[in-house]
Design an enzyme around this catalytic site. Structure first.
Site, PDB file in Angstrom:
ATOM      1  N   THR A  43      -5.181  30.182  65.442  1.00 57.20           N
ATOM      2  CA  THR A  43      -3.735  29.975  65.617  1.00 57.20           C
ATOM      3  C   THR A  43      -3.458  29.318  66.962  1.00 57.20           C
ATOM      4  O   THR A  43      -2.690  28.360  67.060  1.00 57.20           O
ATOM      5  CB  THR A  43      -2.993  31.323  65.530  1.00 57.20           C
ATOM      6  OG1 THR A  43      -3.283  31.936  64.278  1.00 57.20           O
ATOM      7  CG2 THR A  43      -1.488  31.132  65.658  1.00 57.20           C
ATOM      8  N   TYR A 105       4.050  30.594  54.155  1.00 62.57           N
ATOM      9  CA  TYR A 105       5.175  29.864  53.558  1.00 62.57           C
ATOM     10  C   TYR A 105       5.683  30.539  52.288  1.00 62.57           C
ATOM     11  O   TYR A 105       6.827  30.946  52.216  1.00 62.57           O
ATOM     12  CB  TYR A 105       4.829  28.391  53.290  1.00 62.57           C
ATOM     13  CG  TYR A 105       6.017  27.592  52.773  1.00 62.57           C
ATOM     14  CD1 TYR A 105       7.080  27.290  53.614  1.00 62.57           C
ATOM     15  CD2 TYR A 105       6.081  27.166  51.454  1.00 62.57           C
ATOM     16  CE1 TYR A 105       8.179  26.592  53.143  1.00 62.57           C
ATOM     17  CE2 TYR A 105       7.171  26.464  50.977  1.00 62.57           C
ATOM     18  CZ  TYR A 105       8.222  26.182  51.834  1.00 62.57           C
ATOM     19  OH  TYR A 105       9.304  25.492  51.357  1.00 62.57           O
ATOM     20  N   TYR A 131      -7.613  38.070  58.576  1.00 63.55           N
ATOM     21  CA  TYR A 131      -6.760  37.868  59.751  1.00 63.55           C
ATOM     22  C   TYR A 131      -5.342  38.294  59.371  1.00 63.55           C
ATOM     23  O   TYR A 131      -4.634  37.579  58.681  1.00 63.55           O
ATOM     24  CB  TYR A 131      -6.831  36.393  60.149  1.00 63.55           C
ATOM     25  CG  TYR A 131      -6.070  35.989  61.394  1.00 63.55           C
ATOM     26  CD1 TYR A 131      -5.345  36.896  62.157  1.00 63.55           C
ATOM     27  CD2 TYR A 131      -6.077  34.661  61.815  1.00 63.55           C
ATOM     28  CE1 TYR A 131      -4.654  36.506  63.288  1.00 63.55           C
ATOM     29  CE2 TYR A 131      -5.394  34.250  62.945  1.00 63.55           C
ATOM     30  CZ  TYR A 131      -4.684  35.176  63.674  1.00 63.55           C
ATOM     31  OH  TYR A 131      -4.004  34.767  64.791  1.00 63.55           O
ATOM     32  N   LYS A 159      -9.132  40.934  61.849  1.00 60.88           N
ATOM     33  CA  LYS A 159      -8.423  40.725  63.112  1.00 60.88           C
ATOM     34  C   LYS A 159      -6.983  41.146  62.889  1.00 60.88           C
ATOM     35  O   LYS A 159      -6.301  40.618  62.009  1.00 60.88           O
ATOM     36  CB  LYS A 159      -8.476  39.257  63.540  1.00 60.88           C
ATOM     37  CG  LYS A 159      -7.628  38.965  64.787  1.00 60.88           C
ATOM     38  CD  LYS A 159      -7.554  37.488  65.121  1.00 60.88           C
ATOM     39  CE  LYS A 159      -6.648  37.245  66.333  1.00 60.88           C
ATOM     40  NZ  LYS A 159      -6.483  35.816  66.661  1.00 60.88           N
TER      41      LYS A 159
END
Length: 293
Positions: A43, A105, A131, A159
């Site tokens: 990210t 999205y 993640y 994560k």
């Protein structure tokens, strides 16, 4: 894999092309600093602003450069088949792990999310780190993480970029409690210590791009049971994490902080992201001076 993992920024030139020399310099710096892993196409690395070809290029370049730590590659996408393609590529070039955020999205239920990860896990062999970043993508519940971890041996960890100690606690107790080799990382600098105390394995934290010495000092002090130092470094990280509140994006916060600390990586973000102006930079400068000097 344990300890301090760095979600790498992607250096850009003023024309938005990838600044390869700056990438090489930064990876060399981090390895010499002694971090335990380097994570490319994260990210913080603005992976949503990169083409598939650029992501593959960065993954290959990182594999050439990372030789003393674990090497992780981000392969997330809204397109399941693109995730499979990128994950196979990471496997083929010899990455140690892939890190896969959920699709973003479009809202998805747990049946769809399970199928998404199942399709990737069944078509690849490389260890997968889930993640969970609910501020940016579909959230992963504890029960979904547990189901995936118990059903697929190559789903190796998670994560957790979630501001909830209770959620991280439950993942450690309910998932790691049943599968001891399942790795649990925090994605938030300020939760590094509590994740370790709860029984987690480390952190994948963006501030380690510009201040890895603090994260590493905390980790070492905890291992050596120097608890007074642990508290000092944990408080430093808690204060340092305020950098995210000062800027308009992760990328802007980290690249401005890096420029303030003298790194050669330019404070350039690809659109649609923007680098914050002088007022924000000055606030970040004050924070860094207060915490690190």
């Amino acid at each position: 894999m344990r300890g301090v993992i760095v979600p790498l920024v992607t250096p850009f030139n003023e024309d938005y092309s990838i600044d390869v020399p700056a990438l090489e310099e930064h990876i060399d710096f981090l390895q010499k600093a002694g971090v335990h892993g380097i994570f490319i196409n994260a990210t913080t690395g603005e992976f949503t602003s990169l083409s598939v070809e650029e992501r593959k290029f960065l993954a290959e370049k990182g594999r050439e450069l990372v030789n003393t730590t674990f090497y992780l590659v981000g392969t997330a996408s809204t397109n399941t088949f693109e995730v499979i393609e990128l994950t196979k590529h990471a496997q083929d070039i010899g990455a140690d792990y892939v890190v896969i955020a959920p699709p973003y999205y479009c809202p998805l239920n747990e049946t769809a999310l399970f199928r998404h990860y199942s399709m990737v896990a069944e078509r690849t062999d490389i260890p997968i780190i889930l993640y969970n970043i609910p501020s940016c993508a579909n959230p992963l519940s504890v029960q979904l993480i547990k189901r995936l971890a118990l059903e697929y041996s190559n789903i190796a960890g998670v994560k957790e970029t979630i501001d909830s100690v209770n959620h991280v606690r439950d993942v450690i107790l309910e998932v790691k409690g049943e599968r001891e080799d399942f790795i649990v990382f925090t994605g938030l600098d300020q939760h590094f210590l509590d994740t370790l105390i709860l029984g987690g394995d480390g952190g994948i934290m963006a501030c380690a791009n510009f201040a890895p010495e603090v994260h590493l000092a905390l980790y070492k002090a905890l291992q050596e049971k120097r608890f007074e130092d642990v508290f000092i470094y944990s408080q430093k990280l808690a204060r340092l994490s305020k950098v995210y509140d000062l800027a308009s994006s992760f990328g802007s916060a980290i690249k401005l902080a890096m420029s303030i600390r003298g790194f050669s990586i330019k404070p350039v973000l690809r659109p649609p992201y923007i680098v914050d102006g002088d007022e924000v930079k000055e606030e970040i400068r004050k924070l860094i001076l207060e915490v690190l000097y």
